[in-house]
Design a protein around this motif. Structure first.
Motif, PDB file in Angstrom:
ATOM      1  N   THR A 193      -0.267  34.432 -64.439  1.00  0.00           N
ATOM      2  CA  THR A 193       0.584  35.486 -63.719  1.00  0.00           C
ATOM      3  C   THR A 193       0.932  34.912 -62.319  1.00  0.00           C
ATOM      4  OG1 THR A 193      -0.505  37.521 -64.404  1.00  0.00           O
ATOM      5  CG2 THR A 193       0.711  37.877 -62.513  1.00  0.00           C
ATOM      6  N   VAL A 194       2.314  34.762 -62.080  1.00  0.00           N
ATOM      7  CA  VAL A 194       2.775  34.222 -60.863  1.00  0.00           C
ATOM      8  C   VAL A 194       2.696  35.245 -59.767  1.00  0.00           C
ATOM      9  CG1 VAL A 194       4.596  32.771 -59.867  1.00  0.00           C
ATOM     10  CG2 VAL A 194       4.029  32.473 -62.107  1.00  0.00           C
ATOM     11  N   ILE A 195       2.179  34.939 -58.710  1.00  0.00           N
ATOM     12  CA  ILE A 195       2.095  35.888 -57.546  1.00  0.00           C
ATOM     13  C   ILE A 195       2.936  34.779 -56.355  1.00  0.00           C
ATOM     14  CG2 ILE A 195       0.900  36.868 -55.887  1.00  0.00           C
ATOM     15  CD1 ILE A 195      -1.391  37.243 -57.977  1.00  0.00           C
ATOM     16  N   LEU A 196       3.953  35.594 -55.949  1.00  0.00           N
ATOM     17  CA  LEU A 196       4.846  35.053 -54.818  1.00  0.00           C
ATOM     18  C   LEU A 196       4.787  35.944 -53.555  1.00  0.00           C
ATOM     19  CD1 LEU A 196       6.848  33.038 -53.790  1.00  0.00           C
ATOM     20  CD2 LEU A 196       8.555  34.141 -54.881  1.00  0.00           C
ATOM     21  N   TYR A 197       4.018  35.304 -52.513  1.00  0.00           N
ATOM     22  CA  TYR A 197       3.788  35.796 -51.185  1.00  0.00           C
ATOM     23  C   TYR A 197       4.976  35.659 -50.385  1.00  0.00           C
ATOM     24  CZ  TYR A 197       2.150  37.177 -46.638  1.00  0.00           C
ATOM     25  OH  TYR A 197       2.126  37.926 -45.189  1.00  0.00           O
ATOM     26  N   ALA A 198       5.960  37.046 -50.370  1.00  0.00           N
ATOM     27  CA  ALA A 198       7.042  36.943 -49.458  1.00  0.00           C
ATOM     28  C   ALA A 198       7.022  38.089 -48.266  1.00  0.00           C
ATOM     29  CB  ALA A 198       8.257  37.322 -50.622  1.00  0.00           C
ATOM     30  N   THR A 238      14.941  36.521 -34.273  1.00  0.00           N
ATOM     31  CA  THR A 238      14.552  37.844 -33.825  1.00  0.00           C
ATOM     32  C   THR A 238      15.201  39.159 -34.277  1.00  0.00           C
ATOM     33  OG1 THR A 238      16.074  37.796 -31.945  1.00  0.00           O
ATOM     34  CG2 THR A 238      13.802  36.723 -31.453  1.00  0.00           C
ATOM     35  N   ASP A 239      15.666  38.740 -35.478  1.00  0.00           N
ATOM     36  CA  ASP A 239      16.245  39.949 -36.197  1.00  0.00           C
ATOM     37  C   ASP A 239      15.448  40.282 -37.213  1.00  0.00           C
ATOM     38  OD1 ASP A 239      17.754  41.910 -37.650  1.00  0.00           O
ATOM     39  OD2 ASP A 239      19.417  40.474 -38.178  1.00  0.00           O
ATOM     40  N   LEU A 240      14.528  41.556 -36.858  1.00  0.00           N
ATOM     41  CA  LEU A 240      13.370  41.867 -37.662  1.00  0.00           C
ATOM     42  C   LEU A 240      13.995  42.770 -38.691  1.00  0.00           C
ATOM     43  CD1 LEU A 240      10.929  42.721 -35.076  1.00  0.00           C
ATOM     44  CD2 LEU A 240      11.119  40.743 -36.051  1.00  0.00           C
ATOM     45  N   SER A 241      15.106  43.019 -39.029  1.00  0.00           N
ATOM     46  CA  SER A 241      15.544  43.707 -40.301  1.00  0.00           C
ATOM     47  C   SER A 241      15.789  42.710 -41.434  1.00  0.00           C
ATOM     48  CB  SER A 241      17.107  44.256 -40.007  1.00  0.00           C
ATOM     49  OG  SER A 241      17.983  43.289 -39.746  1.00  0.00           O
ATOM     50  N   ILE A 242      15.641  41.410 -41.171  1.00  0.00           N
ATOM     51  CA  ILE A 242      15.868  40.189 -42.125  1.00  0.00           C
ATOM     52  C   ILE A 242      14.183  39.775 -42.395  1.00  0.00           C
ATOM     53  CG2 ILE A 242      16.671  38.025 -42.811  1.00  0.00           C
ATOM     54  CD1 ILE A 242      19.106  38.814 -41.145  1.00  0.00           C
ATOM     55  N   PRO A 243      13.751  39.748 -43.522  1.00  0.00           N
ATOM     56  CA  PRO A 243      12.207  39.169 -43.621  1.00  0.00           C
ATOM     57  C   PRO A 243      12.514  37.714 -43.615  1.00  0.00           C
ATOM     58  CG  PRO A 243      13.079  39.990 -45.942  1.00  0.00           C
ATOM     59  CD  PRO A 243      14.406  40.128 -44.747  1.00  0.00           C
ATOM     60  N   LYS A 244      11.316  37.009 -43.581  1.00  0.00           N
ATOM     61  CA  LYS A 244      11.362  35.526 -43.620  1.00  0.00           C
ATOM     62  C   LYS A 244      11.810  35.065 -44.745  1.00  0.00           C
ATOM     63  CE  LYS A 244       6.460  35.503 -44.377  1.00  0.00           C
ATOM     64  NZ  LYS A 244       5.335  35.086 -43.878  1.00  0.00           N
ATOM     65  N   ALA A 245      11.478  35.571 -46.054  1.00  0.00           N
ATOM     66  CA  ALA A 245      11.702  35.203 -47.277  1.00  0.00           C
ATOM     67  C   ALA A 245      13.408  35.061 -47.335  1.00  0.00           C
ATOM     68  CB  ALA A 245      11.442  36.278 -48.207  1.00  0.00           C
ATOM     69  N   SER A 287      11.511  28.932 -53.551  1.00  0.00           N
ATOM     70  CA  SER A 287      10.308  28.960 -54.167  1.00  0.00           C
ATOM     71  C   SER A 287      10.489  29.320 -55.856  1.00  0.00           C
ATOM     72  CB  SER A 287       9.529  30.057 -53.506  1.00  0.00           C
ATOM     73  OG  SER A 287       9.161  29.632 -52.114  1.00  0.00           O
ATOM     74  N   LEU A 288      11.632  30.303 -55.883  1.00  0.00           N
ATOM     75  CA  LEU A 288      11.774  30.758 -57.258  1.00  0.00           C
ATOM     76  C   LEU A 288      12.242  29.477 -58.178  1.00  0.00           C
ATOM     77  CD1 LEU A 288      13.634  33.977 -56.459  1.00  0.00           C
ATOM     78  CD2 LEU A 288      11.494  33.647 -57.418  1.00  0.00           C
ATOM     79  N   GLN A 289      13.003  28.541 -57.379  1.00  0.00           N
ATOM     80  CA  GLN A 289      13.460  27.288 -58.265  1.00  0.00           C
ATOM     81  C   GLN A 289      12.354  26.566 -58.564  1.00  0.00           C
ATOM     82  OE1 GLN A 289      16.503  27.282 -59.360  1.00  0.00           O
ATOM     83  NE2 GLN A 289      16.697  29.161 -58.195  1.00  0.00           N
ATOM     84  N   ILE A 290      11.065  26.560 -57.854  1.00  0.00           N
ATOM     85  CA  ILE A 290       9.992  25.709 -58.345  1.00  0.00           C
ATOM     86  C   ILE A 290       9.201  26.506 -59.344  1.00  0.00           C
ATOM     87  CG2 ILE A 290       7.685  25.334 -57.282  1.00  0.00           C
ATOM     88  CD1 ILE A 290       8.849  24.966 -54.501  1.00  0.00           C
ATOM     89  N   ILE A 291       9.381  27.576 -59.251  1.00  0.00           N
ATOM     90  CA  ILE A 291       8.506  28.571 -60.331  1.00  0.00           C
ATOM     91  C   ILE A 291       9.355  28.154 -61.719  1.00  0.00           C
ATOM     92  CG2 ILE A 291       8.253  30.812 -61.064  1.00  0.00           C
ATOM     93  CD1 ILE A 291       7.656  31.588 -58.176  1.00  0.00           C
ATOM     94  N   GLN A 292      10.553  28.359 -61.730  1.00  0.00           N
ATOM     95  CA  GLN A 292      11.573  28.380 -62.952  1.00  0.00           C
ATOM     96  C   GLN A 292      11.560  26.956 -63.385  1.00  0.00           C
ATOM     97  OE1 GLN A 292      13.046  31.023 -64.492  1.00  0.00           O
ATOM     98  NE2 GLN A 292      11.737  32.213 -62.743  1.00  0.00           N
ATOM     99  N   SER A 321       3.162  30.249 -51.817  1.00  0.00           N
ATOM    100  CA  SER A 321       3.961  31.161 -50.811  1.00  0.00           C
ATOM    101  C   SER A 321       5.479  30.685 -50.594  1.00  0.00           C
ATOM    102  CB  SER A 321       3.324  30.525 -49.418  1.00  0.00           C
ATOM    103  OG  SER A 321       3.855  30.965 -48.392  1.00  0.00           O
ATOM    104  N   CYS A 322       6.201  31.688 -50.182  1.00  0.00           N
ATOM    105  CA  CYS A 322       7.663  31.539 -50.160  1.00  0.00           C
ATOM    106  C   CYS A 322       8.398  30.415 -49.331  1.00  0.00           C
ATOM    107  CB  CYS A 322       8.370  32.934 -49.980  1.00  0.00           C
ATOM    108  SG  CYS A 322       8.454  33.467 -48.318  1.00  0.00           S
TER     109      CYS A 322
END
Length: 462
Positions: A5-10, A18-25, A38-43, A121-122
């Motif tokens: 099971t792949v768990i990706l922390y995002a 400083t635009d907190l409406s956008i996540p770091k992911a 990160s998704l390319q690494i998984i795929q 981690s993402c």
């Protein structure tokens, strides 16, 4: 039954713009969200590409992250590990920010139905070869395998020296000491400098069991782990909050001295052997006997435990301004290697000089007699006449007025640079208005006063 099971922390906040409406992911790297890499690494590895994918995020960013992920051709389950409340008090926010990896994993633990877990981690950036790590995990019947990468000082990567944009806040990393058996790649201890006094003690019984023990100080944790669920079971039931700083060092120590304490790890009798018995089940159609010889696994005594694999290619975590800038500079080549798509700007514009290594997003408007070199420009950016932009990253919806010079700077979303400004080695955060004729060098312009938060893209060491 699937193996992983792949768990990706995002999760976590984006503190660069400083635009907190956008996540770091979703922080853009080469005009693609950070999580895309990160998704390319998984795929890139068939064993992980076909595995169940759990993506962990906070309630604050669930919708915006789901909106992006739904545009991709992947199957995933988005799990919220904490709910966002508009009126969160300072004390509550501090508790949320201090959540460790194990605290977060407890929110998705009931959804794990496989014998092993891949935790990533993402923020991992680079072309990661997972074959060696996965083969080692299988052949050694390891409780845990981890990817370690070479220590890279971002200011010395690439073809030229990178000057840190923004206010001069010194970036330091805590040295990591890995005691390993160089004949088997088994990790026998992990120590941080803060945990040591003057010396690094080595246990005599470990040296007797692993006579080829060495101490590696040139490696850092990539935050990519393969973990047996039987091992994670113990961690989840423990009182530990941090996987990286608390549980992992204790687990490795206990396994190295043959003391399988129930509150740390499972006993060998409870582990399910995951070694593949058929050649076709191994990566790259490798021969089982050859792999056993390659990984020195003819002796059952070295099965289990924690092992590491290194990758000689340039891989790093995007966790501060220098690494963010370097990732943008490498983005076009990395995207090309994953997708065969050349994203560099190819259009020829009259009276405009744009070098072949630039990436420019859709909806751009670039004025006459403008020069752009080694720069990433986001979507819907307007650049007026007679501008000079070198070694910069401009996020979406930036307006640069006439006669501006930008060098080695980051201009975040929806900011406007007034005419005839000269800005170098600086960070302009989101929604800022810079008056015309301003001269900035080594500045961080933000609506908040917490420069350390602006400096860090994010800090996830749990």
């Amino acid at each position: 039954m699937k193996e992983f099971t792949v768990i990706l922390y995002a999760g976590g906040n984006n503190r660069l713009s400083t635009d907190l409406s956008i996540p770091k992911a979703l922080l853009p790297i080469g005009n693609r969200p950070l999580i895309w890499f990160s998704l390319q690494i998984i795929q890139s590895h068939p064993s992980l590409a076909s595995s169940p994918l759990l993506i962990l995020t906070s309630g604050q960013y669930r919708q915006i992250l789901d909106d992006y992920l739904s545009t991709l051709n992947i199957t995933y389950e988005l799990i919220v590990y904490r709910q966002h409340h508009e009126s969160t008090s300072d004390d509550q926010q501090q508790i949320q920010d201090e959540l460790g990896t194990l605290d977060i994993l407890r929110s998705c633990y009931s959804r794990i139905r496989t014998e092993s877990i891949c935790l990533i981690s993402c923020d991992l950036f680079g072309k990661v070869n997972l074959t060696s790590l996965i083969n080692m995990f299988r052949v050694r019947d390891a409780s845990l395998s981890m990817l370690l990468i070479k220590t890279i000082i971002p200011s010395t990567t690439g073809k030229e020296t990178i000057i840190q944009p923004g206010q001069k806040i010194k970036f330091t990393t805590e040295p990591e000491f890995y005691t390993v058996d160089q004949s088997t790649n088994r990790v026998t201890s992990i120590r941080l400098k803060a945990d040591l006094d003057e010396y690094l003690p080595l246990r005599q019984n470990i040296l007797a069991k692993y006579p080829r023990t060495i101490i590696r100080t040139d490696l850092v944790d990539a935050h990519l782990y393969l973990i047996k669920k039987s091992c994670l079971d113990i961690a989840i039931r423990s009182d530990y909050s941090s996987f990286r700083k608390e549980f992992l060092p204790k687990m490795i120590r206990q396994m190295a001295i043959d003391q399988p304490l129930e509150d740390l790890i499972s006993t060998p009798a409870n582990r399910t052997t995951m070694i593949r018995q058929q050649t076709t089940d191994l990566d790259d159609n490798a021969d089982l006997s050859r792999l056993l010889e390659e990984y020195d696994c003819d002796n059952q005594e070295i099965r289990g435990g924690c092992y590491y694999s290194t990758d000689e290619t340039q891989i790093f975590r995007v966790k501060h301004v220098l690494s963010y800038l370097e990732a943008n500079r490498q983005a076009s080549l990395l995207i090309l290697s994953y997708t065969n798509e050349d994203i560099t700007f190819k259009e020829r514009l009259e009276q405009i000089q744009i070098s072949s290594d630039c990436v420019i997003g859709d909806g751009h408007d670039i004025g006459k007699k403008t020069t752009i070199r080694r720069t990433i420009i986001g979507k819907n950016c307007r650049i007026e006449d007679k501008c000079k932009i070198i070694n910069c990253v401009l996020l979406d919806n930036v307006h640069v007025k006439e006669g501006v010079t930008l060098q080695n700077s980051i201009i975040c979303s929806r900011s406007t640079i007034g005419s005839k400004c000269e800005i170098q080695n600086s960070i302009i955060c989101s929604n800022q208005q810079i008056e015309g004729n301003s001269k900035l060098n080594g500045e961080t312009i933000s609506a908040i006063n917490h420069e350390s938060e602006v400096y860090m893209v994010y800090d996830d060491e749990q």
